[in-house]
Design a protein around this motif. Structure first.
Motif, short mmCIF file in Angstrom:
data_model
loop_
_atom_site.label_atom_id
_atom_site.label_comp_id
_atom_site.label_asym_id
_atom_site.label_seq_id
_atom_site.Cartn_x
_atom_site.Cartn_y
_atom_site.Cartn_z
N GLU A 96 34.76 -24.42 -114.05
CA GLU A 96 36.01 -23.98 -114.65
C GLU A 96 37.10 -25.05 -114.59
O GLU A 96 37.91 -25.16 -115.51
N MET A 97 37.12 -25.83 -113.54
CA MET A 97 38.24 -26.73 -113.30
C MET A 97 38.02 -28.19 -113.67
O MET A 97 38.98 -28.92 -113.90
N VAL A 98 36.78 -28.67 -113.69
CA VAL A 98 36.51 -30.10 -113.82
C VAL A 98 35.64 -30.37 -115.04
O VAL A 98 34.59 -29.76 -115.21
N GLN A 99 36.11 -31.28 -115.90
CA GLN A 99 35.33 -31.73 -117.05
C GLN A 99 35.26 -33.26 -117.02
O GLN A 99 36.22 -33.92 -116.68
N TYR A 100 34.08 -33.78 -117.41
CA TYR A 100 33.88 -35.21 -117.53
C TYR A 100 33.85 -35.57 -119.01
O TYR A 100 33.28 -34.85 -119.82
#
Length: 76
Positions: A39-43
């Protein structure tokens, strides 16, 4: 790797860490549960991170209006 912090409610840019040797463990991201990380981290394709957090204004709005927690978004 660049790490961008952005408010997940209003989209405000909160800050950037532009370090090549940043360890996600040092940032505490390794302590997130898998569903929290999803939910919080995207690369992105270059390996940079975008971390979705809550800015101070949205945090204050949630504190003053607890019923807003029931909504996915409350900023219009």
């Amino acid at each position: 790797m660049t790490i961008q912090y952005q408010c997940r409610h209003c989209g405000t840019h909160i800050g950037t860490i532009d370090e090549r040797n940043v360890n996600t463990e040092e940032l505490g991201l390794s302590q997130l549960k898998p569903e929290e990380e999803d939910e919080m981290v995207q690369y992105d394709t270059q390996g940079n991170l975008q971390v979705n957090v809550i800015c101070e204004n949205c945090h204050d709005a949630l504190d003053q209006n607890p019923d807003l927690h029931e909504q996915d978004t409350f900023i219009q």
